[in-house]
Design a protein around this motif. Structure first.
Motif: not given
Length: 572
Positions: A509-510, A512-513, A517
């Motif tokens: 998921e990082t 997409d995070y 940002l």
């Protein structure tokens, strides 16, 4: 949607550059690689196959970089001299002889490449020199960072970059062999087969590699093999070049020369799609014997395109007058000279004291300007001939430059040690102050984006959030002189571990995070994550929407003398 359809829709205008780049990067792993050449990017006809020089670096006699090399070419400067004083291994010239030599051939920055001084001392200086030069060329191309992952080859394997090196002499091994009879048992490696592998291992490359020895034709043959590999789809980019050092007296001779040069090549359509800066275009290559003595054709089978071009001919005799009889590096010195001449619009003099000649573009029947072109040809022993046709790159209509007016830019620098980082910061500040600063916001945007997407993330890091070039220069100067931060500069040292302490890089998921940002303009949070060691794929976050023109200078090396026999043979 496979690669062919993506590129077709991009050429037709139904897909934008960002969408096309994103689809190419994220297409399924089982997508077949097209067997035929894909359609070209905007402004390039489908039949117009060329190979873009997207990265360029070199060191030549009395020229530690390409700026100095061009100055020597432009002035027709005689680079010959007597035997250099203090050279490791002693003099390689006889009384009254002159040669063309590089400075600091016994020096190497082993620490930059994660090697011990002992390992560095046992490497052939030719290998060390090419490793540094290839790294500089890859940084010039923006291909040492996360952009490498998008260069996929057969089977969609990332980092498909070929490495082809022209190298022929074994002087370092000869010096070591002589010491064996005196009881010296600290022996360097011999042979050149491992040269491509060193660079490939450093960057995790997956493309083909080959060390090439065809004498003075070695570098041009290496370029020919690189172009053929690109044409066959074996790799998405290739490093090609050559290196020659004169270290043993058995090869001494009046007019001997040295040099090293490296090119980074891509298909022209791919380079335009990726938003690369293009130095020049290679339109054809060949390597083989003259008719009646053997065979050899141009890449793609078009021998006529590799044999002639309108413009100057960089022959063996011409190149030797400029850099000496530089053996395996002769061809890359000629290609580099051709690239610089077509780009500068000047035909360099062949002799000292002559003046450069302005080079006007010819026009076709419709009055359109045609690109300048030059042929580089080296004939070796027993009729072997290698050629490369170099053509000026004229950007297609509609090519845009990044517009960063009125916004702050995130500038990232990293290096293996604080000393390297300070030296690189000082080099960048010097470059910005030498006339580049006046170009303003567009340069800042280009530089910031190139440093984020095109440079490897190393353990010692600084991040600056700046609104203009003078503010960037001030921050870089402060760090270079004090190694301390300020209001707009943060730093981190990850050498002792502690990188990505929360393990965010392992979470799917990082990505997409991080994308969220970036799209929200959360540069502060992205900066903190990068400084903490999170692997941020900047190239995936900011797909190319324009062509970068201002490319920052390469990382600084901190070289020291490393020689196979520190207590044996001394400089004569």
């Amino acid at each position: 949607m496979d690669e062919r359809e993506i590129l077709t829709r991009f050429k037709q205008g139904t897909l934008g550059r960002e969408e096309a780049a994103l689809l190419l990067t994220n297409r399924p792993a089982d997508t077949p690689v097209p067997a035929t050449a894909p359609p070209q990017a905007d402004g390039v006809p489908a039949t117009d196959v060329g190979y873009a020089v997207v990265g360029l670096a070199g060191r030549y006699p009395m020229a530690p970089d390409l700026h100095a090399y061009w100055e020597n070419l432009r002035k027709g400067h005689d680079t010959s001299c007597g035997a250099p004083a203090g050279r490791p291994g002693g003099s390689v010239l006889g009384p009254g002889q002159r040669g063309h030599f590089l400075d600091g051939v016994g020096e190497f920055d082993a620490e930059f490449f994660g090697l011990t001084p002992h390992e560095g001392a046992l490497m052939d200086p030719q290998e060390r020199l090419f490793l540094e030069t290839a790294w500089e060329a890859l940084e010039d191309a923006g291909c040492t960072g996360t952009r490498l992952d998008a260069l996929t080859g057969p089977g969609d394997v990332p980092r498909a970059v070929g490495v082809f090196i022209g190298v022929s002499s074994v002087d370092y091994a000869l010096l070591a062999a002589e010491s064996w009879t005196r009881g010296q048992r600290r022996m360097p490696g011999s042979g050149h087969g491992g040269l491509p592998g060193r660079l490939a291992a450093l960057l995790g490359l997956s493309g083909p590699g080959q060390a090439v020895d065809t004498g003075v034709c070695s570098a041009l043959t290496a370029v020919h093999l690189a172009v053929e590999s690109l044409a066959r789809g074996e790799c998405a980019a290739a490093v090609a070049g050559g290196v020659e050092l004169l270290l043993h007296a058995s090869r001494a001779g009046d007019g001997a020369g040295e040099g090293v040069g490296a090119l980074v090549l891509k298909r022209l359509d791919r380079a335009l799609l990726d938003g690369d800066r293009v130095h020049a275009v290679i339109r054809g290559t060949s390597s083989g014997f003259r008719r009646g003595a053997g065979g050899g054709g141009a890449a793609g089978g078009d021998d006529t395109r590799a044999a002639t071009a309108v413009g100057p001919r960089e022959t063996r005799e011409t190149i030797v007058r400029r850099v000496g009889d530089a053996g395996a590096a002769l061809g890359v010195a000629g290609i580099t000279a051709a690239v610089l001449q077509v780009g500068q619009g000047m035909i360099a003099p062949a002799r000292d004291g002559e003046e450069p000649v302005p080079w006007q573009r010819e026009q076709d029947e419709q009055g359109r300007e045609l690109p300048r072109g030059a042929t580089v040809e080296v004939e070796g022993e027993r009729g072997l001939v290698a050629r490369t046709v170099v053509e000026e790159f004229l950007p297609p209509h509609g090519t845009r430059r990044a517009d960063g007016a009125g916004r702050h830019e995130l500038v990232l620098l990293s290096a293996p040690t604080p000393a390297h980082l300070a030296a690189t910061a000082a080099r960048l500040a010097d470059w910005l102050e030498q006339g580049v600063e006046a170009a303003g916001d567009a340069v800042l945007t280009d530089v910031a984006r190139n440093l984020r997407t095109g440079r490897a993330a190393m353990p010692c890091r600084i991040a600056l959030l700046v609104g203009d070039v003078p503010e960037l220069v001030t921050g870089l100067r402060r760090y270079a002189e004090t190694r301390s931060g300020g209001e707009n500069l943060r730093q981190a040292d990850l050498r002792e571990g502690g990188a990505d302490p929360l393990g965010l890089g392992e979470a799917p998921e990082t990505r997409d995070y991080l994308t969220a940002l970036w799209r929200s303009g959360r540069l502060e949070q992205l900066t903190r994550l990068w400084l903490s060691g999170v692997d941020v794929d900047w190239a995936a976050l900011e797909s190319p929407s324009s062509t970068a023109r201002a490319v920052p200078p390469p990382s600084a090396f901190l070289r020291r003398t490393l020689w196979w026999d520190p207590v044996g043979e001394r400089a004569g």
